[in-house]
Design a protein around this motif. Structure first.
Motif, PDB file in Angstrom:
ATOM      1  N   GLU A  23       0.823  -1.209   0.000  1.00  0.00           N
ATOM      2  CA  GLU A  23       0.000   0.000   0.000  1.00  0.00           C
ATOM      3  C   GLU A  23       0.862   1.266   0.000  1.00  0.00           C
ATOM      4  OE1 GLU A  23      -2.553  -0.405   3.337  1.00  0.00           O
ATOM      5  OE2 GLU A  23      -3.904  -1.850   2.350  1.00  0.00           O
ATOM      6  N   ASN A  24       1.962   1.245   0.775  1.00  0.00           N
ATOM      7  CA  ASN A  24       2.862   2.402   0.813  1.00  0.00           C
ATOM      8  C   ASN A  24       3.501   2.648  -0.556  1.00  0.00           C
ATOM      9  OD1 ASN A  24       2.369   2.902   3.527  1.00  0.00           O
ATOM     10  ND2 ASN A  24       4.082   1.627   4.219  1.00  0.00           N
ATOM     11  N   PHE A  25       3.872   1.536  -1.205  1.00  0.00           N
ATOM     12  CA  PHE A  25       4.484   1.654  -2.521  1.00  0.00           C
ATOM     13  C   PHE A  25       3.488   2.200  -3.537  1.00  0.00           C
ATOM     14  CE2 PHE A  25       5.661  -0.138  -6.683  1.00  0.00           C
ATOM     15  CZ  PHE A  25       6.923   0.419  -6.818  1.00  0.00           C
ATOM     16  N   LEU A  26       2.240   1.751  -3.449  1.00  0.00           N
ATOM     17  CA  LEU A  26       1.206   2.242  -4.359  1.00  0.00           C
ATOM     18  C   LEU A  26       0.951   3.736  -4.154  1.00  0.00           C
ATOM     19  CD1 LEU A  26      -1.462  -0.620  -4.302  1.00  0.00           C
ATOM     20  CD2 LEU A  26       0.243  -0.140  -6.048  1.00  0.00           C
ATOM     21  N   LYS A  27       0.904   4.158  -2.904  1.00  0.00           N
ATOM     22  CA  LYS A  27       0.690   5.579  -2.618  1.00  0.00           C
ATOM     23  C   LYS A  27       1.829   6.425  -3.176  1.00  0.00           C
ATOM     24  CE  LYS A  27      -2.008   4.843   1.619  1.00  0.00           C
ATOM     25  NZ  LYS A  27      -2.022   4.996   3.098  1.00  0.00           N
ATOM     26  N   PHE A  28       3.049   5.963  -2.970  1.00  0.00           N
ATOM     27  CA  PHE A  28       4.218   6.669  -3.484  1.00  0.00           C
ATOM     28  C   PHE A  28       4.164   6.748  -5.010  1.00  0.00           C
ATOM     29  CE2 PHE A  28       8.415   6.087  -5.448  1.00  0.00           C
ATOM     30  CZ  PHE A  28       9.024   7.286  -5.095  1.00  0.00           C
ATOM     31  N   SER A  29       3.869   5.633  -5.655  1.00  0.00           N
ATOM     32  CA  SER A  29       3.860   5.575  -7.116  1.00  0.00           C
ATOM     33  C   SER A  29       2.779   6.466  -7.713  1.00  0.00           C
ATOM     34  CB  SER A  29       3.657   4.127  -7.585  1.00  0.00           C
ATOM     35  OG  SER A  29       4.700   3.303  -7.120  1.00  0.00           O
ATOM     36  N   LYS A  30       1.605   6.510  -7.078  1.00  0.00           N
ATOM     37  CA  LYS A  30       0.498   7.307  -7.614  1.00  0.00           C
ATOM     38  C   LYS A  30       0.765   8.799  -7.546  1.00  0.00           C
ATOM     39  CE  LYS A  30      -3.440   4.197  -7.158  1.00  0.00           C
ATOM     40  NZ  LYS A  30      -4.798   4.004  -6.605  1.00  0.00           N
ATOM     41  N   ILE A  31       1.715   9.189  -6.709  1.00  0.00           N
ATOM     42  CA  ILE A  31       2.093  10.608  -6.630  1.00  0.00           C
ATOM     43  C   ILE A  31       3.342  10.878  -7.468  1.00  0.00           C
ATOM     44  CG2 ILE A  31       2.869  12.457  -5.107  1.00  0.00           C
ATOM     45  CD1 ILE A  31       1.217  11.153  -2.880  1.00  0.00           C
ATOM     46  N   PHE A  32       4.362  10.055  -7.252  1.00  0.00           N
ATOM     47  CA  PHE A  32       5.666  10.295  -7.878  1.00  0.00           C
ATOM     48  C   PHE A  32       5.637  10.108  -9.392  1.00  0.00           C
ATOM     49  CE2 PHE A  32       9.765   8.566  -9.350  1.00  0.00           C
ATOM     50  CZ  PHE A  32      10.587   9.646  -9.064  1.00  0.00           C
ATOM     51  N   LEU A  33       5.059   9.009  -9.864  1.00  0.00           N
ATOM     52  CA  LEU A  33       5.115   8.701 -11.290  1.00  0.00           C
ATOM     53  C   LEU A  33       4.303   9.672 -12.148  1.00  0.00           C
ATOM     54  CD1 LEU A  33       5.107   4.793 -11.294  1.00  0.00           C
ATOM     55  CD2 LEU A  33       7.003   6.342 -11.764  1.00  0.00           C
ATOM     56  N   ALA A  89      -3.366   6.244 -16.393  1.00  0.00           N
ATOM     57  CA  ALA A  89      -3.565   4.834 -16.057  1.00  0.00           C
ATOM     58  C   ALA A  89      -3.102   4.520 -14.641  1.00  0.00           C
ATOM     59  CB  ALA A  89      -2.840   3.951 -17.062  1.00  0.00           C
ATOM     60  N   ILE A  90      -2.048   5.190 -14.182  1.00  0.00           N
ATOM     61  CA  ILE A  90      -1.548   4.947 -12.827  1.00  0.00           C
ATOM     62  C   ILE A  90      -2.528   5.476 -11.794  1.00  0.00           C
ATOM     63  CG2 ILE A  90       0.242   5.640 -11.187  1.00  0.00           C
ATOM     64  CD1 ILE A  90       2.228   5.431 -13.494  1.00  0.00           C
ATOM     65  N   ILE A  91      -3.083   6.646 -12.043  1.00  0.00           N
ATOM     66  CA  ILE A  91      -4.030   7.233 -11.093  1.00  0.00           C
ATOM     67  C   ILE A  91      -5.359   6.489 -11.114  1.00  0.00           C
ATOM     68  CG2 ILE A  91      -5.319   9.326 -10.501  1.00  0.00           C
ATOM     69  CD1 ILE A  91      -3.012  10.941 -11.735  1.00  0.00           C
ATOM     70  N   HIS A  92      -5.807   6.098 -12.293  1.00  0.00           N
ATOM     71  CA  HIS A  92      -7.109   5.432 -12.423  1.00  0.00           C
ATOM     72  C   HIS A  92      -6.906   3.993 -12.911  1.00  0.00           C
ATOM     73  CE1 HIS A  92      -8.991   9.321 -11.766  1.00  0.00           C
ATOM     74  NE2 HIS A  92      -8.195   9.837 -12.684  1.00  0.00           N
ATOM     75  N   GLU A  93      -7.089   3.748 -14.186  1.00  0.00           N
ATOM     76  CA  GLU A  93      -6.843   2.448 -14.789  1.00  0.00           C
ATOM     77  C   GLU A  93      -6.718   2.641 -16.294  1.00  0.00           C
ATOM     78  OE1 GLU A  93     -10.057  -0.292 -14.368  1.00  0.00           O
ATOM     79  OE2 GLU A  93     -11.555   1.067 -15.199  1.00  0.00           O
ATOM     80  N   TRP A  94      -6.379   1.553 -17.008  1.00  0.00           N
ATOM     81  CA  TRP A  94      -6.242   1.663 -18.468  1.00  0.00           C
ATOM     82  C   TRP A  94      -7.629   1.643 -19.098  1.00  0.00           C
ATOM     83  CZ3 TRP A  94      -2.269   3.084 -21.358  1.00  0.00           C
ATOM     84  CH2 TRP A  94      -2.405   2.982 -22.748  1.00  0.00           C
TER      85      TRP A  94
END
Length: 341
Positions: A23-33, A89-94
């Motif tokens: 979950e922490n990795f997902l939160k980081f990725s959704k902001i950083f990427l 796609a990262i924030i929502h989906e493809w």
């Protein structure tokens, strides 16, 4: 990955770590990427479009390097154009369908091959222009003909190498729709080719060619020598800084799969990948805007758009060119002006 996927090498590994770390990795990725993608998209789009505009409207492609520099921003724009899709796609989906999934991933791979091969071509052409300065002028027409064949081969060869990416790209759905490549089918072969063409080939060319160029410039007599050396070191340093970390991470992963369960490795993969993408922003600066001739033509373009400072800038560069010509001391010294492009 349970929620979304961009790079299968990273996201499938997320399933192997703990739920909290996941979950922490997902939160980081959704902001950083998304932030990184949109940043690269904005600056890369402006920079590469300006390079194209100058070459199309103001600057004649007289040398082989000019032709490579004209194709390089086209290659980078193919990659830059995919970034908004991935950010969404990262924030929502493809949500863009299977055809766009293949096109977007294919364009990313096509850019990887074409941009690095054009960088290699620029390096080799500059090597020939400096080390073989006297012969370069004699065989200029022949080099131009060969060069046109080379950049056509680069596009065709890169497109052929991209075919597996089109073939094995698909959409999967768990909690959300994700666009990805079935890496089990092509991972070893594709990774080897990508690392060879996307990193080791241009790095080897830069080390060999620029080492000889530096040696030649040190022996040459000309006031532009030191500026040329600085630009050479800058080109190599930026390439190594942006591309080496990501390629090392990929190399480590192929030899030690146990890193898939280490959260620090996943963060390192995502961060170094984002750094590698900066090449799309830096290429216009390093390979075009540092050149005096290009900047002069840039201000000519600005003058056409009624920029009030353009006329003064053009006069300044014209005066600089006149001074440059009066201080040229030898054929090798004359070749040091290659970075004025």
């Amino acid at each position: 990955m349970e929620e979304y996927e961009y790079d299968p090498d990273v996201w499938k590994s997320v399933e192997n770590i703990s739920k909290e770390e996941h979950e922490n990795f997902l939160k980081f990725s959704k902001i950083f990427l998304p932030f990184t993608y949109l940043l690269v998209f904005s600056f890369g789009l402006v920079g590469n479009c300006l390079v194209l505009a100058v070459y199309i409207f103001c600057q004649k492609t007289k040398s082989l390097t000019d032709h490579f520099l004209l194709n390089l921003p086209i290659a980078d724009l193919l990659f830059i154009g995919t970034l908004p899709f991935w950010a969404y796609a990262i924030i929502h989906e493809w949500v863009f369908g299977p055809v766009m999934c293949k096109v977007v991933l294919g364009m990313y791979t096509l850019n990887l091959y074409t941009s690095m091969l054009f960088l290699t071509g620029i390096t080799i052409d500059r090597f020939i222009a400096v080390v073989q300065a006297t012969k370069t002028h004699i065989y200029q027409a022949k080099r131009m003909t060969i060069g046109k064949i080379i950049y056509i081969i680069i596009w065709v060869f890169s497109l052929l190498l991209t075919i597996p990416q089109f073939k094995y790209t698909r959409i999967s759905q768990k909690n959300k729709k994700v666009c990805h490549t079935e890496e089990e089918d092509i991972s070893t072969m594709v990774l080897t080719i990508q690392m060879t063409i996307g990193f080791f080939l241009p790095l080897t060319a830069m080390i060999i060619c620029y080492s000889v160029i530096v040696k030649t410039l040190i022996r040459a007599k000309g006031f532009q020598k030191h500026k040329s050396l600085k630009i050479i070191f800058l080109v190599v340093a930026v390439f190594v800084t942006t591309q080496l970390p990501f390629n090392l991470i990929k190399l480590i992963r192929t030899t030690s799969w146990e890193y898939d369960t280490d959260p620090r490795f996943l963060y390192a993969f995502v961060i170094t990948e984002a750094i590698a993408y900066l090449r799309a922003c830096l290429n216009p600066v390093l390979y075009a805007f540092v050149g005096v001739k290009f900047r002069k033509n840039f201000w000519k373009l600005m003058k056409a758009f009624k920029c009030p400072h353009a006329a003064g800038r053009i006069s300044q560069y014209q005066s600089s060119e006149d001074t440059s010509k009066s201080f040229t001391a030898s054929n090798n010294a004359q070749a040091t002006s290659m970075y004025q492009l």
